[in-house]
Scaffold this motif. Structure first.
Motif, PDB file in Angstrom:
ATOM      1  N   THR A   1       0.796  -1.234   0.000  1.00 27.33           N
ATOM      2  CA  THR A   1       0.000   0.000   0.000  1.00 27.33           C
ATOM      3  C   THR A   1       0.824   1.278   0.000  1.00 27.33           C
TER       4      THR A   1
ATOM      5  N   PRO B   1      -3.865   1.918  -5.926  1.00 23.69           N
ATOM      6  CA  PRO B   1      -4.397   0.558  -5.737  1.00 23.69           C
ATOM      7  C   PRO B   1      -3.834  -0.414  -6.765  1.00 23.69           C
TER       8      PRO B   1
ATOM      9  N   ALA C   1      -1.250  -4.761   5.215  1.00 18.59           N
ATOM     10  CA  ALA C   1      -2.566  -4.458   4.661  1.00 18.59           C
ATOM     11  C   ALA C   1      -3.345  -5.728   4.351  1.00 18.59           C
TER      12      ALA C   1
ATOM     13  N   ASN D   1      -6.523  -4.239   5.740  1.00 12.60           N
ATOM     14  CA  ASN D   1      -7.525  -3.977   4.707  1.00 12.60           C
ATOM     15  C   ASN D   1      -8.932  -4.322   5.174  1.00 12.60           C
TER      16      ASN D   1
END
Length: 374
Positions: free
Chosen positions: A19, A49, A222, A246
């Motif tokens: 990320t 992303p 993440a 996440n």
């Protein structure tokens, strides 16, 4: 070769996570009382992303551009860098070789024997080695650590550094970078025993139970969480679990109906609805404690150790308020938030508050920057 050279100039430690780009430059102070190191520069730059997926760089241009932005943001003048491949993307083996071999002879011997340890054609991998020390297999042998990774993993990291205008100095393995950063913190903390006194081994070749000091490091990323167990200054066990920050951000995004970057900022700096703590963040903390407990059970079942002494909580999720207290309460052993900068001084250009906020997620970057002092 995974190690591409020796440091003769300031070195940037650059952690390319799924990320963000995490960058740090360190300098020696020469004073133990001053913490030995000074933070010269740092940056934390979010990635688009899917720029990095499943530990692989999917968008070389985007990652290279993000690194360039991070360098600019940090205001560092250093142009040489150390990066790392994921532990899961590397193969490591300890082999014993005759003690009187030169480095060139060791390299030649490894090339001859490498196909025993590496399940890929040798032309598709980068190989390096490091002499660890005398072998327990005989007085005339030395233990050598063999490290290898698919050439594409190394080439992609070299490519993004090139886009950023940097020279690749070292390509390391994330596990060893984490180990290096942990030892930096452990040897300064009075609650840890990082460098044990002389240990007298029992008949089974292991230290007596009273002298064992085992530290678990949980790096909450993440998409995944990595559990590392450190004994006697070395990582002796690693396990990756499919659980990460996440999941928390997804839920905050859904409930607050905000873009992901805004959800992340609200989590770090505040501003979430009042019920978020009890309905979203609290359950995430509980789930993390369960994941850590499950990972430790796998460790206990795979080793002769029955309990760890201390836990370091690292990664972006470690910055969530009170997460260390809950994990400590649930697992019933001391938990500390990782902060590799705790005993360091900082240059005047460094934003101390911003550095403190991201400190738990900077462990690998710091471990890479420390390679500059090998």
């Amino acid at each position: 070769m995974l190690i591409l050279g020796r440091k003769k100039h300031p070195l940037l430690g650059i952690d390319i996570s799924s990320t963000a780009i995490k960058l740090v430059e360190l300098a020696r102070t020469g004073s133990y009382s001053a913490g030995l190191y000074r933070v010269q520069a740092f940056a934390h730059e979010l990635l688009p992303p899917a720029a990095v997926t499943e530990k692989k760089i999917a968008d070389i241009e985007a990652v290279g551009t993000a690194i360039r932005k991070a360098v600019t943001r940090s205001r560092s003048k250093a142009r040489h860098a150390a990066v790392a491949v994921a532990g899961s993307a590397a193969i490591t083996r300890v082999i014993s070789l005759p003690v009187n071999l030169s480095d060139a002879e060791i390299q030649a011997q490894i090339q001859l024997e490498a196909d025993q340890y590496i399940p890929y054609p040798l032309e598709e991998v980068n190989i390096d080695f490091d002499v660890i020390g005398p072998s327990a297999n005989g007085n005339d042998l030395v233990d050598v650590l063999l490290a290898a990774s698919r050439r594409e993993n190394v080439d992609d990291r070299v490519a993004v550094l090139d886009i950023a205008g940097l020279t690749p100095e070292i390509v390391d393995i994330e596990t060893y970078a984490m180990e290096r950063a942990c030892l930096l913190q452990l040897e300064r903390a009075p609650t840890f025993v990082a460098k044990s006194p002389t240990i007298h081994l029992g008949k089974d070749g292991r230290p007596p139970a009273a002298e064992k000091h085992i530290v678990a490091v949980v790096d909450v990323g993440a998409a995944s969480t990595n559990l590392h167990v450190i004994y006697n200054g070395k990582i002796v066990y690693t396990r990756e679990q499919n659980f990460g920050g996440n999941q928390l951000l997804d839920e905050i995004q859904r409930r607050c109906d905000v873009p992901r970057d805004e959800a992340r900022l609200k989590l770090i700096r505040g501003g979430l609805p009042e019920n978020t703590e009890t309905e979203v963040i609290g359950p995430f903390k509980e789930a993390l404690a369960q994941q850590i407990g499950r990972g430790l059970q796998f460790f206990y079942s795979a080793s002769s150790y029955g309990r760890i002494n201390q836990l370091l909580l690292a990664g972006g999720a470690a910055g969530i308020s009170g997460i260390d207290e809950l994990v400590e309460q649930r697992l019933e052993f001391p938990v500390e938030i990782a902060n590799p900068f705790a005993d360091m001084t900082s240059a005047s250009v460094v934003d101390a508050e911003a550095l403190k906020r991201v400190a738990p997620s900077m462990m690998i970057a710091v471990g890479l920057a420390l390679r500059g002092f090998d």
